[in-house]
Design a protein around this motif. Structure first.
Motif, mmCIF file in Angstrom:
data_model
loop_
_atom_site.group_PDB
_atom_site.id
_atom_site.type_symbol
_atom_site.label_atom_id
_atom_site.label_comp_id
_atom_site.label_asym_id
_atom_site.label_seq_id
_atom_site.Cartn_x
_atom_site.Cartn_y
_atom_site.Cartn_z
ATOM 1 N N ALA A 97 -0.389 -1.234 -17.408
ATOM 2 C CA ALA A 97 0.584 -1.368 -16.318
ATOM 3 C C ALA A 97 1.940 -0.734 -16.641
ATOM 4 O O ALA A 97 2.496 -0.023 -15.795
ATOM 5 N N PRO A 98 2.513 -0.933 -17.846
ATOM 6 C CA PRO A 98 3.823 -0.310 -18.111
ATOM 7 C C PRO A 98 3.792 1.213 -18.000
ATOM 8 O O PRO A 98 4.728 1.817 -17.479
ATOM 9 N N GLU A 99 2.722 1.834 -18.459
ATOM 10 C CA GLU A 99 2.609 3.287 -18.373
ATOM 11 C C GLU A 99 2.552 3.744 -16.912
ATOM 12 O O GLU A 99 3.221 4.702 -16.515
ATOM 13 N N ALA A 100 1.775 3.026 -16.105
ATOM 14 C CA ALA A 100 1.679 3.363 -14.687
ATOM 15 C C ALA A 100 3.021 3.168 -13.990
ATOM 16 O O ALA A 100 3.436 3.993 -13.168
ATOM 17 N N LEU A 101 3.712 2.086 -14.322
ATOM 18 C CA LEU A 101 5.036 1.842 -13.733
ATOM 19 C C LEU A 101 6.032 2.912 -14.158
ATOM 20 O O LEU A 101 6.850 3.362 -13.339
ATOM 21 N N SER A 102 5.980 3.316 -15.419
ATOM 22 C CA SER A 102 6.875 4.383 -15.896
ATOM 23 C C SER A 102 6.685 5.652 -15.089
ATOM 24 O O SER A 102 7.656 6.324 -14.733
ATOM 25 N N GLU A 103 5.451 5.987 -14.794
ATOM 26 C CA GLU A 103 5.156 7.183 -13.995
ATOM 27 C C GLU A 103 5.733 7.050 -12.591
ATOM 28 O O GLU A 103 6.342 7.978 -12.069
ATOM 29 N N LEU A 104 5.573 5.886 -11.975
ATOM 30 C CA LEU A 104 6.124 5.667 -10.636
ATOM 31 C C LEU A 104 7.655 5.709 -10.646
ATOM 32 O O LEU A 104 8.271 6.254 -9.724
ATOM 33 N N ILE A 105 8.268 5.159 -11.686
ATOM 34 C CA ILE A 105 9.726 5.167 -11.802
ATOM 35 C C ILE A 105 10.240 6.591 -11.992
ATOM 36 O O ILE A 105 11.264 6.971 -11.431
ATOM 37 N N GLU A 106 9.500 7.392 -12.743
ATOM 38 C CA GLU A 106 9.889 8.786 -12.942
ATOM 39 C C GLU A 106 9.871 9.547 -11.609
ATOM 40 O O GLU A 106 10.735 10.377 -11.346
ATOM 41 N N GLN A 107 8.907 9.246 -10.765
ATOM 42 C CA GLN A 107 8.791 9.912 -9.470
ATOM 43 C C GLN A 107 9.807 9.394 -8.444
ATOM 44 O O GLN A 107 10.172 10.109 -7.518
ATOM 45 N N ASP A 108 10.248 8.138 -8.611
ATOM 46 C CA ASP A 108 11.178 7.523 -7.665
ATOM 47 C C ASP A 108 12.178 6.669 -8.458
ATOM 48 O O ASP A 108 12.129 5.445 -8.428
ATOM 49 N N PRO A 109 13.116 7.308 -9.179
ATOM 50 C CA PRO A 109 13.997 6.587 -10.101
ATOM 51 C C PRO A 109 14.903 5.548 -9.438
ATOM 52 O O PRO A 109 15.261 4.560 -10.059
ATOM 53 N N LYS A 110 15.273 5.735 -8.197
ATOM 54 C CA LYS A 110 16.166 4.791 -7.513
ATOM 55 C C LYS A 110 15.404 3.819 -6.623
ATOM 56 O O LYS A 110 16.022 3.065 -5.870
ATOM 57 N N LYS A 112 13.562 4.253 -3.897
ATOM 58 C CA LYS A 112 13.876 4.494 -2.481
ATOM 59 C C LYS A 112 12.643 4.331 -1.584
ATOM 60 O O LYS A 112 12.780 4.037 -0.409
ATOM 61 N N LYS A 113 11.457 4.539 -2.153
ATOM 62 C CA LYS A 113 10.233 4.436 -1.356
ATOM 63 C C LYS A 113 9.915 2.954 -1.103
ATOM 64 O O LYS A 113 9.879 2.154 -2.040
ATOM 65 N N PRO A 114 9.677 2.608 0.159
ATOM 66 C CA PRO A 114 9.398 1.200 0.480
ATOM 67 C C PRO A 114 8.167 0.654 -0.250
ATOM 68 O O PRO A 114 8.148 -0.511 -0.644
ATOM 69 N N GLU A 115 7.153 1.488 -0.471
ATOM 70 C CA GLU A 115 5.951 1.000 -1.157
ATOM 71 C C GLU A 115 6.234 0.663 -2.620
ATOM 72 O O GLU A 115 5.640 -0.256 -3.187
ATOM 73 N N ASN A 116 7.171 1.400 -3.247
ATOM 74 C CA ASN A 116 7.546 1.079 -4.627
ATOM 75 C C ASN A 116 8.371 -0.203 -4.678
ATOM 76 O O ASN A 116 8.210 -1.024 -5.578
ATOM 77 N N ARG A 117 9.266 -0.359 -3.708
ATOM 78 C CA ARG A 117 10.048 -1.603 -3.626
ATOM 79 C C ARG A 117 9.115 -2.803 -3.423
ATOM 80 O O ARG A 117 9.257 -3.830 -4.067
ATOM 81 N N GLN A 118 8.142 -2.628 -2.539
ATOM 82 C CA GLN A 118 7.171 -3.705 -2.293
ATOM 83 C C GLN A 118 6.380 -4.011 -3.566
ATOM 84 O O GLN A 118 6.146 -5.176 -3.890
ATOM 85 N N LEU A 119 5.981 -2.965 -4.289
ATOM 86 C CA LEU A 119 5.262 -3.152 -5.544
ATOM 87 C C LEU A 119 6.100 -3.960 -6.531
ATOM 88 O O LEU A 119 5.603 -4.909 -7.157
ATOM 89 N N ALA A 120 7.382 -3.603 -6.670
ATOM 90 C CA ALA A 120 8.262 -4.325 -7.589
ATOM 91 C C ALA A 120 8.366 -5.802 -7.193
ATOM 92 O O ALA A 120 8.307 -6.695 -8.051
ATOM 93 N N MET A 121 8.509 -6.057 -5.913
ATOM 94 C CA MET A 121 8.604 -7.440 -5.432
ATOM 95 C C MET A 121 7.314 -8.212 -5.722
ATOM 96 O O MET A 121 7.347 -9.370 -6.148
ATOM 97 N N GLU A 122 6.189 -7.565 -5.489
ATOM 98 C CA GLU A 122 4.894 -8.218 -5.743
ATOM 99 C C GLU A 122 4.692 -8.494 -7.234
ATOM 100 O O GLU A 122 4.121 -9.525 -7.613
ATOM 101 N N ILE A 123 5.162 -7.587 -8.082
ATOM 102 C CA ILE A 123 5.042 -7.805 -9.533
ATOM 103 C C ILE A 123 5.867 -9.023 -9.937
ATOM 104 O O ILE A 123 5.386 -9.880 -10.683
ATOM 105 N N TRP A 124 7.107 -9.115 -9.442
ATOM 106 C CA TRP A 124 7.922 -10.294 -9.776
ATOM 107 C C TRP A 124 7.282 -11.564 -9.228
ATOM 108 O O TRP A 124 7.280 -12.604 -9.903
ATOM 109 N N LYS A 125 6.726 -11.486 -8.036
ATOM 110 C CA LYS A 125 6.067 -12.655 -7.440
ATOM 111 C C LYS A 125 4.904 -13.123 -8.317
ATOM 112 O O LYS A 125 4.721 -14.314 -8.545
ATOM 113 N N SER A 126 4.117 -12.184 -8.819
ATOM 114 C CA SER A 126 2.973 -12.520 -9.676
ATOM 115 C C SER A 126 3.406 -12.910 -11.083
ATOM 116 O O SER A 126 2.769 -13.738 -11.732
ATOM 117 N N TRP A 127 4.466 -12.284 -11.575
ATOM 118 C CA TRP A 127 4.894 -12.527 -12.947
ATOM 119 C C TRP A 127 5.417 -13.951 -13.132
ATOM 120 O O TRP A 127 5.214 -14.560 -14.188
#
Length: 167
Positions: A97-110, A112-127
């Protein structure tokens, strides 16, 4: 005799997380657990359950018929098919998971994409429940510091005068 079954008590149906228990109740006597059936086996064993209930009373058999009818149409039937990750699958996922997240962060560092924001929220919800299950005394009671010490990763907190200090 008219062929009717004499009532010898009543039937109580109690659902657990992954199974259902059929319990015979008779006034003045202790409850008797007749059978506990996992959800995934419930429909395969419905004739057996009906005959067990009929031995108690016709009302009990009708109760089982009604329960099975509702079970077939309830979300529980999908829960019965639930499969859980194995220990190896969890370790594999968590290490990748960290490697996959690093790749997504590299593609969208800020982010800005709603699907990445949703992913981050879902990760915190599960974590949150994961962390509680691992570190809580009602769970495994394994702390992050225990993992760092035993597996040799990260920096351990320094102790000064018996007090932990994190840098």
């Amino acid at each position: 005799m008219s062929g009717k079954v004499a009532a010898v008590g009543s039937l109580f149906i109690r659902e657990n997380a992954a199974s259902v228990a059929f319990i015979k109740i008779k006034y003045g006597q202790p409850n008797e657990r007749l059978i506990t059936v996992p959800f995934q086996e419930l429909l395969e064993r419905q004739e057996e359950l009906k005959s067990i209930a009929l031995a108690i009373s016709e009302d009990s058999e009708q109760k089982v018929r009604k329960y099975l009818f509702n079970f077939k149409r309830a979300p529980k039937i999908n829960a019965a098919k639930k499969e859980f990750l194995s220990r190896e699958q969890i370790i594999n996922f968590m290490s990748r998971a960290p490697e996959a997240l690093s790749e997504l962060i590299e593609q969208d560092p800020k982010c800005k994409k709603p699907e990445n924001r949703q992913l981050a929220m879902e990760i915190w919800k599960s974590w949150t429940p994961i962390r509680q299950l691992l570190s809580n005394v009602r769970g495994w009671n394994i702390k992050e510091a225990d993992s760092k010490r035993d597996l040799g990763w990260g920096a351990l907190p320094k102790k000064e005068n018996g007090v932990d200090h994190v840098e």
